[in-house]
Design a protein around this motif. Structure first.
Motif, short mmCIF file in Angstrom:
data_model
loop_
_atom_site.label_atom_id
_atom_site.label_comp_id
_atom_site.label_asym_id
_atom_site.label_seq_id
_atom_site.Cartn_x
_atom_site.Cartn_y
_atom_site.Cartn_z
N UNK A 1 0.81 -1.21 0.00
CA UNK A 1 0.00 0.00 0.00
C UNK A 1 0.84 1.27 0.00
N UNK A 2 2.16 1.12 0.03
CA UNK A 2 3.04 2.28 -0.12
C UNK A 2 3.92 2.09 -1.34
N UNK B 1 0.22 8.03 11.55
CA UNK B 1 1.59 7.80 11.10
C UNK B 1 2.05 8.89 10.13
N UNK B 2 1.19 9.22 9.17
CA UNK B 2 1.54 10.27 8.22
C UNK B 2 1.65 11.61 8.93
N UNK C 1 10.11 5.94 7.35
CA UNK C 1 10.06 4.48 7.41
C UNK C 1 8.86 3.98 8.20
N UNK C 2 8.32 4.82 9.08
CA UNK C 2 7.13 4.43 9.84
C UNK C 2 5.98 4.08 8.91
N UNK C 3 5.93 4.70 7.73
CA UNK C 3 4.83 4.46 6.80
C UNK C 3 4.86 3.05 6.22
N UNK C 4 6.01 2.40 6.26
CA UNK C 4 6.06 1.01 5.79
C UNK C 4 5.21 0.12 6.69
N UNK D 1 2.42 0.99 7.97
CA UNK D 1 1.04 1.13 7.50
C UNK D 1 0.74 0.04 6.49
N UNK D 2 1.63 -0.11 5.51
CA UNK D 2 1.41 -1.13 4.49
C UNK D 2 1.41 -2.53 5.11
#
Length: 594
Positions: free
Chosen positions: A317-318, A353-354, A365-368, A370-371
Motif C-alpha cells: 500500500x506504499x 503515522x503520516x 520508514x514508519x509508513x512502511x 502502515x502497508x
C-alpha cells in the motif's frame, strides 16, 4: 449499471468547480498531503490529519457527496474512530443501531446471531446509515476545519509523476466544460509531499502507476434495490436462502434511516444482468419478497444497480510518496460489511503515522508499517469475506451442495448452524506488526490485549471537582495521541510511617511521568498519561479514572505498577507488568524510528 427512480429523502449541497489561484497553470503552494477521493475514507483521513494540525487538500471528482446505494453499515470499530475524531454523535443520532440478525431457508428460520453487546460498551456493534449520510456528516466536520482541509470539487487526476527528490506532481482537470480543442476542464498541476489514493475500486492513481489488484473475482451477481417503505419492523440483518419469493436465490434485507430499505438479491447464472435491472423484472421480485415478509404498506423504488463480488488487494500500500487506502487498495465482498469499515480503519492507521512524519517527529520508514499492518488486515478481511461469499453465492456445484445440506439440517440440528454465520466485521489485531514492542515482560501476562490488539471497552468512574463521580468509558480517555494507562496502587495500611514512605515513593514516581510528559512535549510527540485505580477510598491525590468494579484490571490482567502503552489508533503498542516512564520513552522512540 443503475436506475434512479424516486429521489432519496436527502438533498446534497452542490459545490462549484474552482481551481486554486494558479501561476502559469501551477498551484504555487506546495501541499503536504493531497488526498485523491472525497468519500468516507478520504474524508476520515483528512480529519485524522487535521487533529494533528496537518493541512491536506481533498480532490473530489463529483460536485457533492455520493448518490445511490453504496455502503450502509458502520461497525463499532469505525464508530470508535469517529468518536476520536469528534463526529460520532451525528452517526448515533442518524443511524439505526442493531445487534444481530436472522437467516431463513425457504419458509423456516434456521439461524439467529447476536454481536457482542453488554453494559460495558459505549457504542452499538453496528448501525445502518447510507453512505451519502456518512459523507455528509464527515463533510460537515471538514467544513468546520476549513483552515486545515481544503476541498477541490469537480477535479480529476489525469497524471502523476513521482519526483526523484521525493513527493509527486499531480496533473489535474477541474470542471466539465469542453474547450474548442475538445479538452474537458481546466488543466493545472499541484506538488505534494505525499499523495494518498482513496479514489475507489476504479482508482485512477492505481491505473496511472500501473498497479494491479490480485485475488479472486466471483461470477455471481447481485441486484441492489433501495426502496422507500414505512415499516415498524425492528432493525436487524435478514437473509433469505432459496425463498419462495425468489427461488434459487439469496436475498439480504437491511432497514435504513428515513424509511429506506436496502434489498440485495442474487441473480441466477442464466439471467442477463442488463435485463435484470429493468424495472419490469425488479418490481415483481421486490413485491413478492415484501409479501412473504408480511409487509403490506405502499412502497416506491429509489435506486437499482448491480454488484459483483471481488476479493482483491494490492501487494503493498506504499509506493514511494504514494499510499493507497480503501477500495483503491483492496476490494472486499459486501458480506460481513467490511468494505467501508476496512477503509475507515485504513485511514485511522495511516492518519497518525503520516501526521507524525509530516510533523517531523517520525521517520518516513514508519509508513512502511502502515502497508504491513493494513495488507495483513486486508488478507484477514478477504479470508472472512470469501468464506461468507462462498456461502451466500456458491461458486461451484460442490459449494452449492454443501450449502443446501447445511441449510436443510440447520432447522433441527444446532451443531451446523454456525456455518451460516455471516462473520460480521471485527477489529483486526496486528499480531505480526513490526511496531509491536515486547518490552521483555509481555509473557508475564496471563491474558489481556497483547501488542497489536485493539484496546477493549470498559465502564469506569471519574471524579468531578466537587468530589462526585460520573460514569465514563475507557475510550473517553483516549485521544489522537499515544496514551500510557498507568494502574496505580491505592494507599495500603494506616501506619503513619508506612503511609509517609508510600506517599514519598508515589510522588517520586509521579514526578518521573511528569518529566516524561515534558520531554515528549519538547519533541512535539503527542502523549498523555492516564492513572487508574481499582479503589479510590484511600488514594492520595486524584486519579484520572476509577475501576471500582475491578473489571478493567481483570480484562487487562493489570495490577499496581502495570502500564499499557496505547497507539493513537487504539491498538496496544506495549505493556509492562511493572512499567516506568523510561521504558515507555524507549518504546515510543523505537516506534517513531527516531
Amino acid at each position: 449499471m443503475s436506475r434512479p427512480f424516486k429521489p432519496y429523502p436527502f438533498e446534497p449541497r452542490r459545490y462549484p468547480a474552482e481551481p486554486p489561484p494558479l501561476v502559469d497553470g501551477r498551484d504555487p503552494t506546495a501541499r503536504a498531503v493531497a488526498i485523491v477521493g472525497g468519500g468516507p475514507v478520504g474524508m476520515t483521513l483528512a480529519l485524522a490529519l487535521a487533529r494533528q494540525g496537518v493541512r491536506s487538500v481533498l480532490i473530489e471528482a463529483d460536485d457533492s457527496v455520493c448518490t445511490g446505494s453504496r455502503a450502509i453499515c458502520i461497525s463499532r470499530r469505525s464508530l470508535e474512530i469517529f468518536k476520536r475524531l469528534g463526529v460520532v454523535d451525528g452517526f448515533l443520532q442518524k443511524g439505526l443501531a442493531w445487534t444481530g440478525g436472522r437467516s431463513f431457508y425457504r419458509d423456516a428460520e434456521v439461524f439467529r446471531f447476536a454481536m457482542h453487546q453488554d453494559d460495558e460498551q459505549s457504542l452499538p456493534p453496528m448501525i445502518n446509515i447510507a453512505q451519502y449520510q456518512i459523507e455528509q456528516l464527515l463533510l460537515d466536520e471538514i467544513e468546520r476545519h476549513a483552515d486545515l482541509i481544503e476541498v477541490r470539487w469537480q477535479t480529476r487526476v489525469s497524471g502523476i509523476e513521482q519526483r526523484p527528490a521525493g513527493g509527486a506532481t499531480l496533473t489535474l482537470r477541474t470542471g466539465d466544460a469542453t474547450d474548442a480543442a475538445g479538452v474537458t476542464g481546466m488543466s493545472w498541476t499541484m506538488d505534494a509531499a505525499w499523495v494518498v489514493a482513496c479514489d475507489g475500486g476504479r482508482s485512477t492513481i492505481r491505473d496511472l502507476l500501473g498497479l494491479k489488484l490480485t485475488g479472486t473475482t466471483y461470477e455471481g451477481r447481485y441486484v441492489i434495490v433501495d426502496i422507500e417503505l414505512d415499516s415498524k419492523r425492528a432493525t436487524e440483518r435478514l437473509a433469505y436462502f432459496d425463498p419462495p419469493s425468489n427461488p434459487g436465490s439469496t436475498v439480504l434485507v437491511h432497514k435504513q434511516p428515513d424509511n429506506v430499505w436496502r434489498i440485495d438479491y442474487q441473480l441466477r447464472d442464466d439471467e442477463d444482468p442488463d435485463a435484470a435491472i429493468e424495472p419490469g423484472n425488479v418490481m415483481p421480485r421486490v413485491q413478492s419478497l415484501l409479501d412473504s415478509m408480511g409487509e403490506t404498506g405502499a412502497w416506491s423504488p429509489i435506486w437499482i444497480t448491480i454488484y459483483k463480488a471481488n476479493a482483491l488487494t494490492l501487494e503493498r500500500y506504499r509506493h514511494g510518496a504514494v499510499l493507497f487506502a480503501g477500495d483503491a487498495a483492496h476490494l472486499v465482498p459486501i458480506f460481513g460489511v467490511r468494505g467501508a469499515n476496512s477503509g475507515i480503519d485504513d485511514a485511522d492507521n495511516l492518519g497518525w503515522k503520516l501526521g507524525c512524519v509530516i510533523n517531523g517527529i517520525a521517520s518516513p520508514d514508519l509508513l512502511d508499517s502502515y502497508s504491513d499492518e493494513r495488507v495483513y488486515a486486508a488478507r484477514e478481511n478477504l479470508s472472512y469475506g470469501m468464506k461468507s461469499t462462498e456461502f451466500m453465492a456458491p461458486p461451484t456445484f460442490a459449494f452449492d451442495l454443501m450449502r443446501t445440506a447445511v441449510l436443510g439440517l440447520a432447522e433441527r440440528h444446532a451443531a451446523v448452524r454456525p456455518l451460516i454465520n455471516p462473520r460480521q466485521t471485527h477489529a483486526i489485531a496486528y499480531r505480526q506488526s513490526p511496531l509491536n514492542h515486547a518490552g521483555g515482560e509481555t509473557d508475564a501476562f496471563r491474558h489481556g490485549p497483547a501488542p497489536g490488539t485493539v484496546l477493549p471497552e470498559c465502564r469506569l468512574l471519574k471524579l468531578t471537582d466537587d468530589g462526585a463521580s460520573i460514569d465514563i468509558h475507557l475510550t473517553d480517555l483516549l485521544g489522537p495521541c499515544f496514551t500510557a494507562l498507568r494502574f496505580v496502587a491505592e494507599r495500603a495500611g494506616d501506619d503513619a510511617s508506612e503511609s509517609t514512605n508510600e506517599s514519598t515513593s508515589e510522588s517520586a514516581n509521579d514526578a518521573t511521568w511528569q518529566q516524561l510528559q515534558h520531554t515528549l512535549a519538547g519533541k512535539r510527540i503527542p502523549f498523555n498519561t492516564v492513572s487508574i485505580v481499582a479503589n479510590d477510598a484511600r488514594r492520595t491525590g486524584r486519579p484520572d479514572a476509577i475501576d471500582r468494579s475491578g473489571r478493567l484490571h481483570e480484562m487487562l490482567d493489570a495490577q499496581p505498577g502495570t502500564v499499557y502503552l496505547i497507539r493513537p489508533d487504539g491498538h496496544v503498542l506495549a505493556r509492562w507488568r511493572d512499567g516506568n516512564a523510561a521504558a515507555v520513552q524507549r518504546a515510543l522512540l523505537a516506534t517513531l524510528k527516531i
